[in-house]
Design a protein around this motif. Structure first.
Motif, PDB file in Angstrom:
ATOM      1  N   LEU A   1      13.022  14.339 -37.701  1.00 33.99           N
ATOM      2  CA  LEU A   1      13.712  13.664 -36.608  1.00 33.99           C
ATOM      3  C   LEU A   1      13.272  14.300 -35.287  1.00 33.99           C
ATOM      4  CD1 LEU A   1      16.140  11.825 -35.723  1.00 33.99           C
ATOM      5  CD2 LEU A   1      17.608  13.826 -36.022  1.00 33.99           C
ATOM      6  N   ILE A   2      13.058  13.449 -34.267  1.00 34.33           N
ATOM      7  CA  ILE A   2      12.788  13.987 -32.922  1.00 34.33           C
ATOM      8  C   ILE A   2      14.018  13.714 -32.063  1.00 34.33           C
ATOM      9  CG2 ILE A   2      11.298  13.910 -30.881  1.00 34.33           C
ATOM     10  CD1 ILE A   2       9.206  12.435 -32.606  1.00 34.33           C
ATOM     11  N   LEU A   3      14.513  14.740 -31.405  1.00 35.66           N
ATOM     12  CA  LEU A   3      15.567  14.539 -30.416  1.00 35.66           C
ATOM     13  C   LEU A   3      14.951  14.721 -29.039  1.00 35.66           C
ATOM     14  CD1 LEU A   3      18.735  16.372 -31.796  1.00 35.66           C
ATOM     15  CD2 LEU A   3      18.078  13.974 -32.036  1.00 35.66           C
ATOM     16  N   CYS A   4      15.345  13.855 -28.107  1.00 36.33           N
ATOM     17  CA  CYS A   4      14.808  13.965 -26.748  1.00 36.33           C
ATOM     18  C   CYS A   4      15.954  13.914 -25.765  1.00 36.33           C
ATOM     19  CB  CYS A   4      13.827  12.828 -26.485  1.00 36.33           C
ATOM     20  SG  CYS A   4      13.071  12.888 -24.851  1.00 36.33           S
ATOM     21  N   GLU A   5      15.879  14.715 -24.737  1.00 38.25           N
ATOM     22  CA  GLU A   5      16.937  14.672 -23.721  1.00 38.25           C
ATOM     23  C   GLU A   5      16.704  13.465 -22.814  1.00 38.25           C
ATOM     24  OE1 GLU A   5      17.090  17.903 -20.899  1.00 38.25           O
ATOM     25  OE2 GLU A   5      14.922  18.049 -20.812  1.00 38.25           O
ATOM     26  N   THR A   6      17.696  13.102 -22.010  1.00 37.98           N
ATOM     27  CA  THR A   6      17.544  11.983 -21.070  1.00 37.98           C
ATOM     28  C   THR A   6      17.307  12.537 -19.666  1.00 37.98           C
ATOM     29  OG1 THR A   6      19.932  11.876 -20.797  1.00 37.98           O
ATOM     30  CG2 THR A   6      18.951  10.409 -22.442  1.00 37.98           C
ATOM     31  N   PHE A   7      16.794  11.676 -18.777  1.00 39.48           N
ATOM     32  CA  PHE A   7      16.437  12.111 -17.421  1.00 39.48           C
ATOM     33  C   PHE A   7      17.084  11.185 -16.396  1.00 39.48           C
ATOM     34  CE2 PHE A   7      13.179  13.293 -20.433  1.00 39.48           C
ATOM     35  CZ  PHE A   7      13.003  14.637 -20.163  1.00 39.48           C
ATOM     36  N   SER A   8      17.204  11.675 -15.175  1.00 38.89           N
ATOM     37  CA  SER A   8      17.747  10.862 -14.086  1.00 38.89           C
ATOM     38  C   SER A   8      16.857   9.633 -13.889  1.00 38.89           C
ATOM     39  CB  SER A   8      17.768  11.692 -12.798  1.00 38.89           C
ATOM     40  OG  SER A   8      17.664  10.835 -11.684  1.00 38.89           O
ATOM     41  N   GLU A   9      17.500   8.472 -13.620  1.00 36.26           N
ATOM     42  CA  GLU A   9      16.758   7.201 -13.488  1.00 36.26           C
ATOM     43  C   GLU A   9      16.096   7.055 -12.126  1.00 36.26           C
ATOM     44  OE1 GLU A   9      16.823   4.373 -15.673  1.00 36.26           O
ATOM     45  OE2 GLU A   9      18.175   5.154 -17.204  1.00 36.26           O
ATOM     46  N   GLU A  10      16.275   8.020 -11.269  1.00 30.15           N
ATOM     47  CA  GLU A  10      15.722   7.923  -9.911  1.00 30.15           C
ATOM     48  C   GLU A  10      14.192   7.960  -9.924  1.00 30.15           C
ATOM     49  OE1 GLU A  10      16.677  10.722  -6.454  1.00 30.15           O
ATOM     50  OE2 GLU A  10      18.567  10.417  -7.549  1.00 30.15           O
ATOM     51  N   GLY A  11      13.558   7.196  -9.027  1.00 29.55           N
ATOM     52  CA  GLY A  11      12.096   7.239  -8.878  1.00 29.55           C
ATOM     53  C   GLY A  11      11.375   7.021 -10.202  1.00 29.55           C
TER      54      GLY A  11
ATOM     55  N   PRO B   1       5.943 -11.102 -21.376  1.00 31.92           N
ATOM     56  CA  PRO B   1       6.045 -11.331 -22.822  1.00 31.92           C
ATOM     57  C   PRO B   1       5.955 -10.047 -23.649  1.00 31.92           C
ATOM     58  CG  PRO B   1       4.572 -12.924 -21.807  1.00 31.92           C
ATOM     59  CD  PRO B   1       4.929 -11.941 -20.738  1.00 31.92           C
ATOM     60  N   GLY B   2       5.132  -9.093 -23.212  1.00 34.44           N
ATOM     61  CA  GLY B   2       4.931  -7.875 -23.998  1.00 34.44           C
ATOM     62  C   GLY B   2       6.154  -6.984 -24.072  1.00 34.44           C
ATOM     63  N   MET B   3       7.084  -7.161 -23.126  1.00 37.68           N
ATOM     64  CA  MET B   3       8.238  -6.264 -23.080  1.00 37.68           C
ATOM     65  C   MET B   3       9.219  -6.522 -24.219  1.00 37.68           C
ATOM     66  SD  MET B   3       7.811  -4.102 -20.631  1.00 37.68           S
ATOM     67  CE  MET B   3       9.373  -3.447 -20.051  1.00 37.68           C
ATOM     68  N   LYS B   4       9.038  -7.650 -24.952  1.00 40.09           N
ATOM     69  CA  LYS B   4       9.985  -7.910 -26.050  1.00 40.09           C
ATOM     70  C   LYS B   4       9.637  -7.083 -27.291  1.00 40.09           C
ATOM     71  CE  LYS B   4       7.800 -12.013 -28.177  1.00 40.09           C
ATOM     72  NZ  LYS B   4       6.781 -12.463 -27.228  1.00 40.09           N
ATOM     73  N   TYR B   5       8.409  -6.541 -27.328  1.00 42.49           N
ATOM     74  CA  TYR B   5       8.016  -5.779 -28.509  1.00 42.49           C
ATOM     75  C   TYR B   5       8.532  -4.349 -28.451  1.00 42.49           C
ATOM     76  CZ  TYR B   5       4.991  -9.703 -29.407  1.00 42.49           C
ATOM     77  OH  TYR B   5       4.527 -10.959 -29.652  1.00 42.49           O
ATOM     78  N   THR B   6       8.827  -3.797 -29.648  1.00 46.84           N
ATOM     79  CA  THR B   6       9.157  -2.369 -29.706  1.00 46.84           C
ATOM     80  C   THR B   6       7.850  -1.644 -29.429  1.00 46.84           C
ATOM     81  OG1 THR B   6      10.568  -2.918 -31.522  1.00 46.84           O
ATOM     82  CG2 THR B   6      10.202  -0.577 -31.128  1.00 46.84           C
ATOM     83  N   HIS B   7       7.858  -0.740 -28.495  1.00 43.96           N
ATOM     84  CA  HIS B   7       6.631  -0.060 -28.119  1.00 43.96           C
ATOM     85  C   HIS B   7       6.749   1.399 -28.489  1.00 43.96           C
ATOM     86  CE1 HIS B   7       5.513  -3.454 -25.721  1.00 43.96           C
ATOM     87  NE2 HIS B   7       4.413  -2.854 -25.326  1.00 43.96           N
ATOM     88  N   TYR B   8       5.670   2.104 -28.277  1.00 48.62           N
ATOM     89  CA  TYR B   8       5.731   3.549 -28.160  1.00 48.62           C
ATOM     90  C   TYR B   8       6.346   4.225 -29.367  1.00 48.62           C
ATOM     91  CZ  TYR B   8       6.083   1.158 -23.683  1.00 48.62           C
ATOM     92  OH  TYR B   8       5.926   0.271 -22.692  1.00 48.62           O
ATOM     93  N   ALA B   9       6.341   3.548 -30.530  1.00 49.07           N
ATOM     94  CA  ALA B   9       7.025   4.114 -31.687  1.00 49.07           C
ATOM     95  C   ALA B   9       6.313   5.365 -32.191  1.00 49.07           C
ATOM     96  CB  ALA B   9       7.093   3.068 -32.791  1.00 49.07           C
ATOM     97  N   PRO B  10       6.985   6.507 -32.184  1.00 51.49           N
ATOM     98  CA  PRO B  10       6.376   7.712 -32.759  1.00 51.49           C
ATOM     99  C   PRO B  10       6.390   7.621 -34.281  1.00 51.49           C
ATOM    100  CG  PRO B  10       8.590   8.184 -31.940  1.00 51.49           C
ATOM    101  CD  PRO B  10       8.347   6.728 -31.689  1.00 51.49           C
ATOM    102  N   ASP B  11       5.697   8.547 -34.957  1.00 52.16           N
ATOM    103  CA  ASP B  11       5.633   8.514 -36.423  1.00 52.16           C
ATOM    104  C   ASP B  11       6.966   8.869 -37.070  1.00 52.16           C
ATOM    105  OD1 ASP B  11       3.009   7.805 -36.412  1.00 52.16           O
ATOM    106  OD2 ASP B  11       2.272   9.870 -36.433  1.00 52.16           O
ATOM    107  N   VAL B  12       7.843   9.529 -36.329  1.00 52.58           N
ATOM    108  CA  VAL B  12       9.116  10.023 -36.845  1.00 52.58           C
ATOM    109  C   VAL B  12      10.233   9.392 -36.009  1.00 52.58           C
ATOM    110  CG1 VAL B  12      10.375  12.155 -37.354  1.00 52.58           C
ATOM    111  CG2 VAL B  12       7.888  12.206 -37.211  1.00 52.58           C
ATOM    112  N   PRO B  13      11.428   9.113 -36.584  1.00 52.62           N
ATOM    113  CA  PRO B  13      12.519   8.538 -35.789  1.00 52.62           C
ATOM    114  C   PRO B  13      12.854   9.390 -34.550  1.00 52.62           C
ATOM    115  CG  PRO B  13      13.129   8.653 -38.106  1.00 52.62           C
ATOM    116  CD  PRO B  13      11.791   9.312 -37.984  1.00 52.62           C
ATOM    117  N   LEU B  14      13.151   8.693 -33.473  1.00 51.98           N
ATOM    118  CA  LEU B  14      13.477   9.368 -32.209  1.00 51.98           C
ATOM    119  C   LEU B  14      14.900   9.009 -31.801  1.00 51.98           C
ATOM    120  CD1 LEU B  14      12.444  10.762 -29.444  1.00 51.98           C
ATOM    121  CD2 LEU B  14      12.069   8.418 -28.689  1.00 51.98           C
ATOM    122  N   TRP B  15      15.702  10.018 -31.500  1.00 58.12           N
ATOM    123  CA  TRP B  15      17.052   9.803 -30.969  1.00 58.12           C
ATOM    124  C   TRP B  15      17.127  10.424 -29.582  1.00 58.12           C
ATOM    125  CZ3 TRP B  15      20.848  11.439 -35.518  1.00 58.12           C
ATOM    126  CH2 TRP B  15      20.601  10.609 -36.635  1.00 58.12           C
ATOM    127  N   LEU B  16      17.756   9.678 -28.661  1.00 57.31           N
ATOM    128  CA  LEU B  16      17.982  10.237 -27.320  1.00 57.31           C
ATOM    129  C   LEU B  16      19.356  10.886 -27.281  1.00 57.31           C
ATOM    130  CD1 LEU B  16      16.809   7.383 -24.907  1.00 57.31           C
ATOM    131  CD2 LEU B  16      15.544   9.369 -25.759  1.00 57.31           C
TER     132      LEU B  16
END
Ligand code: AMP
Ligand code: MG
Length: 364
Positions: free
Chosen positions: A332-342, A250-265
């Motif tokens: 604005l926070i920009l974050c890079e993406t990472f390999s989905e492995e492991g 049930p908890g996975m439906k909520y937006t989590h981990y929201a930083p104070d500033v918008p985050l774009w990947l």
């Protein structure tokens, strides 16, 4: 406002007692004795129905006696957590786990024997021992045996199951340092065992073990690959792959981990990241960059938070990074993406849940 008591606890690693060790053993032992006393004090508070936050190997948890409905309500109040989001019950031993659940299926037994104690939560059939607000009225219960020495010792001293969601204000990134807990919950909880930073930095893997095939409801440090190696076939909650499907946790439906500033990947190369930063700056935005050390060295932004050199370090620093950029610092926070492995699967799951937008340079 409550008076929140903060104990500074030093977990003593067994290697401190190695022969030829230069550390002052007398000092170490007295620290251990003091730490043990603090943990006992915290356990007494928990048994009396109060709330205490404590470190685990994943993130800090906010604990209360899982058999005491009033105590568990205090967790929901302190965090502002929606009542339909069930809590994980934490125990020190398999014997304590067995007191909370119906007889285990062979799969559940194998999973527990293989992965406990550790950063994994087993969803099992509840026998009703825990208060109904722990399970949000479900017939199942999530149970975890943490392997962090402070958490383990605390749970042993309590000898009752401890319901413990992450010790943050609901919706904020989970706490990976005692100061994160303090910032969110000082004055709202009764105690905090300060054991420094947590190791893994992402919440536990949640696995439904009630049927013949395990279903991963939330990815974490125990990876799909590791579970597959033991049980053969593993299913993934379709909601983890498609956003139009209702999550089984049930908890996975909520937006989590929201930083104070918008985050774009930003998906793609270092150049794509630099282009996105430049574009945002053109319209007057101050940009913060969250990326691994190597990328940080190659990209120019208004502020940077280097996450480390490998995926373990990225996971350990991610929530501190998300908390680090405040509104006044950047727009604005920009974050890079990472390999989905492991472990990368769990990192990307949290990043997608935190981000407002994904920029794919190939489609822009
Ligand atoms: P937290 O403790 O804040 O990391 O959240 C616990 C996660 O475990 C949430 O996503 C819950 O929905 C999930 N969870 C806890 N108990 C159950 C359960 N009985 N069945 C399915 N998911 C659960
Ligand atoms: Mg949480």
């Amino acid at each position: 406002m409550k008076q929140t008591k903060r104990w500074i606890v030093t977990p003593v690693q067994p290697q401190s007692y190695k022969e030829n060790d230069q550390t002052d053993i007398t000092k170490e032992l007295s620290t251990t004795t003091m730490s043990k006393q603090m943990i006992q004090e915290a356990a007494t508070m928990l048994r009396a129905g109060f709330t205490v936050a404590f470190p685990t190997e994943t993130v800090y948890g906010l604990g209360a006696d899982a058999t005491n409905e009033t105590a568990v309500n205090r967790i929901f109040e302190a965090k502002g957590r929606p009542a339909d989001n069930p809590l994980i019950a934490h125990v020190a031993t398999k014997e304590q786990l067995m007191r909370l659940v119906e007889p285990l299926t062979p799969l559940a037994q194998l999973m527990i024997d293989t992965f406990a104690p550790g950063p994994i939560t087993f969803v099992l059939k509840s026998n009703g021992t825990c208060a109904t607000n722990v399970t949000a009225g479900l017939q199942t219960i999530g149970v975890r045996l943490p392997e962090h020495p402070i958490a383990h010792e605390l749970l042993q001293a309590c000898d009752v199951p401890i319901a413990a969601p992450s010790a943050n204000t609901s919706g904020k990134p989970s706490p990976t340092a005692a100061d994160h807990v303090w910032t969110d919950l000082n004055g709202r909880i009764d105690g905090l065992l300060d054991g420094g930073t947590t190791g893994i930095g992402l919440e536990s893997t949640v696995v439904d073990c009630t049927e013949d095939i395990p279903i991963i409801l939330r990815p974490g440090a125990v990876t799909r690959e590791q579970i597959e190696a033991v049980v053969g076939h593993v299913m993934i909650d379709p909601a983890l792959l498609r956003s139009d499907s209702k999550p089984k946790a049930p908890g996975m439906k909520y937006t989590h981990y929201a930083p104070d500033v918008p985050l774009w990947l930003v998906e793609g190369s270092v150049k794509a990241i630099q282009d996105s930063i430049n574009e945002a700056r053109l319209v007057g935005k101050k940009v913060g960059l969250l990326a691994c050390d190597e990328t940080v060295q190659m990209v120019e932004a208004d502020r940077v938070y280097p996450l480390g050199t490998n995926i373990q370090e990225v996971a350990a620093h991610l929530y501190d990074g998300l908390r680090d950029f405040k509104r006044s610092d950047v727009d604005l926070i920009l974050c890079e993406t990472f390999s989905e492995e492991g472990l990368g699967g769990a990192v990307m799951n949290r990043l997608r849940k935190a981000a407002q937008r994904v920029i794919n340079s190939a489609t822009e």
